[in-house]
Motif scaffolding. Structure first.
Motif, PDB file in Angstrom:
ATOM      1  N   PRO A 168      -4.444   2.912   6.091  1.00  0.00           N
ATOM      2  CA  PRO A 168      -4.943   1.821   5.446  1.00  0.00           C
ATOM      3  C   PRO A 168      -3.713   0.709   5.214  1.00  0.00           C
ATOM      4  N   GLU A 322     -11.683   6.193   1.022  1.00  0.00           N
ATOM      5  CA  GLU A 322     -11.328   5.864   2.473  1.00  0.00           C
ATOM      6  C   GLU A 322     -11.714   4.370   2.541  1.00  0.00           C
ATOM      7  N   GLU A 324     -11.318   0.156   3.179  1.00  0.00           N
ATOM      8  CA  GLU A 324     -11.065  -0.624   4.496  1.00  0.00           C
ATOM      9  C   GLU A 324     -10.110  -1.470   4.274  1.00  0.00           C
TER      10      GLU A 324
END
Length: 338
Positions: A168, A322, A324
């Motif tokens: 990330p 999870e 973006e």
């Protein structure tokens, strides 16, 4: 008369519970994350903690929750750059403030050598921190892979080359920002624009050059590109190489304010005036730009927001999300150098 000495007893969870009018279990839940606690109870417990002066036993809390209550600020650069490059200090301050608001601790780690990288990989892999804020990354650096293999939650500042799909990220629009600055210089009538790029194995070094090249289009001249390492000395050396090659440059875009300052020093030594003879623009607006003479035209990175978004994103990753990737805008700041 006999003298007596009293030692003030350290407040306990029992004291906090009594002051808040709730059970000890409720106090424990607030301290360990606040799950299944009503807003009113949370406020009462937080106020009781403040009034009693209670301090959590972090060692016991870590055993109970499996969390260290701290994040690592990891800089994969030589130690001196932490003090020489103001951008790292800005990110460090912002991350520390963001964690202080969450009653968490920031651990500073520097891994500029193979031995330091090995020590850091062992330290974070042993669970001494809950996750890593990776502040700088190089394409061939094995540390990113080591963090991934160890399952250490990690968020990168900038897109880690070679690992952009697996880590990330929080970054600025490097390509768009470089295009905007290049467009600004062209709109002011400059045509022979040189660039002092950053290291090609770093996201800023690679993508800012891409933006510059894209905006220059058919006017792009590879002979007007030199690279530095973001330091002032490297900017001065790169400008010297450019001047040795040609004297018809009318503007320079440097990929950091420090390199822009170095370029201006070289131009002065060569008897050239900024911006009268050559315009110079930088990137970062880290504090140096505003105080430099002349003050630097530059692309401002949103330092406080970068730090806050990195901390928030990493905590979400630690909780199993999870998320973006996050891309933040920059701002063109017009000053006297260009």
């Amino acid at each position: 008369m006999e003298e007596t000495t009293s030692v003030r007893r350290k407040p306990t969870i029992r004291d906090v519970a009594a002051a808040a009018g709730v059970s000890r279990g409720t106090v424990s839940r607030v301290i360990n994350g606040g799950h299944w606690v009503s807003p009113d109870a949370r406020v009462a417990v937080e106020e009781a903690i403040r009034r009693t002066g209670y301090t959590a036993n972090h060692a016991a809390r870590s055993l109970a929750t499996g969390r260290a209550g701290s994040l690592a600020f990891l800089l994969t650069e030589p130690q001196h750059l932490l003090f020489d490059d103001p951008t790292f200090a800005l990110l460090l301050r912002g991350a520390a403030e963001a964690l202080a608001q969450r009653s968490m601790t920031l651990v500073l780690l520097v891994a500029g050598t193979p031995a330091e990288r090995a020590n850091v990989a062992h330290f974070v892999g042993a669970g001494h921190v809950d996750g890593v804020l990776l502040i700088s990354s190089h394409e061939a650096d094995p540390l990113v892979e080591q963090l991934l293999e160890a399952g250490v939650p990690t968020v990168c500042c900038g897109i880690p080359l070679g690992h952009d799909a697996s880590v990330p990220t929080v970054s600025v629009d490097e390509i768009g920002s470089a295009r905007e600055m290049t467009r600004y210089l062209r709109e002011r009538g400059h045509r022979r624009i040189a660039m002092i790029a950053g290291p090609h194995d770093t996201p800023g070094g690679r993508f800012r050059l891409v933006g510059f090249r894209d905006e220059m289009g058919e006017d792009f001249d590879p002979d007007l590109v030199e690279a530095g390492d973001y330091s002032q000395d490297s900017g001065a050396a790169a400008m010297s190489r450019l001047l040795e090659r040609t004297r018809d440059i009318d503007a320079v875009f440097a990929a950091s304010d420090l390199m822009a300052a170095g370029a201006i020093a070289t131009l002065r030594e060569a008897g050239l005036r900024v911006p009268d003879d050559i315009a110079v623009a930088g990137f970062d607006d880290s504090g140096l730009a505003a105080t430099h003479q002349p003050p630097l035209t530059t692309m401002r990175q949103p330092w406080d927001r970068l730090s806050e978004e990195m901390v928030s994103l990493l905590l979400r990753v630690i909780d199993g999300a999870e998320p973006e990737p996050i891309t933040l805008p920059t701002t063109l700041v017009r000053r006297a150098s260009a």
